[in-house]
Design an enzyme around this catalytic site. Structure first.
Site, PDB file in Angstrom:
ATOM      1  CG  ASP A   1      -5.587  -5.243   2.761  1.00 37.75           C
ATOM      2  OD1 ASP A   1      -5.990  -6.381   3.316  1.00 37.75           O
ATOM      3  OD2 ASP A   1      -5.559  -5.017   1.691  1.00 37.75           O
TER       4      ASP A   1
ATOM      5  CB  SER B   1      -0.968  -0.058   1.295  1.00 37.08           C
ATOM      6  OG  SER B   1      -1.766   1.094   1.331  1.00 37.08           O
TER       7      SER B   1
ATOM      8  CG  HIS C   1      -4.313  -0.917  -0.703  1.00 34.52           C
ATOM      9  ND1 HIS C   1      -3.791  -1.006   0.462  1.00 34.52           N
ATOM     10  CD2 HIS C   1      -4.723  -2.013  -1.161  1.00 34.52           C
ATOM     11  CE1 HIS C   1      -4.344  -1.833   1.011  1.00 34.52           C
ATOM     12  NE2 HIS C   1      -4.818  -2.613   0.032  1.00 34.52           N
TER      13      HIS C   1
END
Length: 202
Positions: A140, A17, A44
């Site tokens: 995540d 991310s 992401h």
């Protein structure tokens, strides 16, 4: 391009991310063209950026890199980038694995979800999957990496001390999902070594 079949069937699943795009780029550029495993990447990104990013990576890497497509086979020699705005899963069997997408159900904070991708890979490949969590804000990937470890796969996190954003690696470590913690510059060598180790039955 043939599917990677037999005893050493395996896959590499990478999640990142915030701060992860340069790490993913340097990592993929260092992977050899004959890596005996398909690679899935969940980074992401906003809608509309993943296709351009994959096309750019394809020009820089030895492996083929592309934004993943619905129902396509998940085969060695290729890096599949999860499209923004949809959850990507790997389904089927190790010898006939394919890509599937799910629309956002509305209850997921991250879309695409690293947890979703890694959990699906663990279910298909079991001990033959390597999960890697890189730089990012949030948690995540921690639960998905734990599923890979529980399935007997190998799990690697980027060292929080070298990650641009440490909270995703730290979340995975805190959950007990990380088998190895590796400095950023050592990630390509470590991943290739673990792929080779699985292929050799070690």
């Amino acid at each position: 391009m043939e599917a990677f079949t037999g005893f050493a069937m395996q896959a590499v699943v990478i999640g990142a991310s915030t701060g992860g795009t340069p790490v993913v780029e340097s990592l993929l550029r260092a992977l050899p063209a004959d890596l005996p495993a398909p690679v899935a990447v969940c980074q992401h990104m906003p809608d509309g950026f993943t296709a351009q990013w994959a096309a750019r990576l394809d020009k820089l890497c030895w492996l083929d890199v592309r934004e993943a497509r619905e129902h396509e086979r998940f085969v060695r020699g290729t890096v599949y980038v999860a499209p923004a705005g949809r959850h990507m899963r790997i389904v089927g069997t190790p010898a006939e694995a394919r890509i599937r997408f799910d629309a956002d159900s509305g209850d997921a904070f991250y879309v695409p979800s690293i947890d979703t991708l890694m959990t699906s890979a663990a279910a298909v490949f079991r001990h033959g999957v390597i999960g890697v969590v890189l730089s990012g804000i949030g948690n995540d990937g921690a639960r998905g990496l734990l599923e890979i470890r529980r399935a007997g796969g190998r799990t690697i996190v980027e060292s929080p001390r070298s990650a641009a954003a440490a909270s995703m690696p730290e979340a995975a470590i805190g959950l007990g999902a990380a088998e190895e913690t590796v400095d950023t510059g050592d990630l390509p060598r470590t991943i290739v070594a673990r792929v080779t180790g699985i292929a050799a039955g070690r």
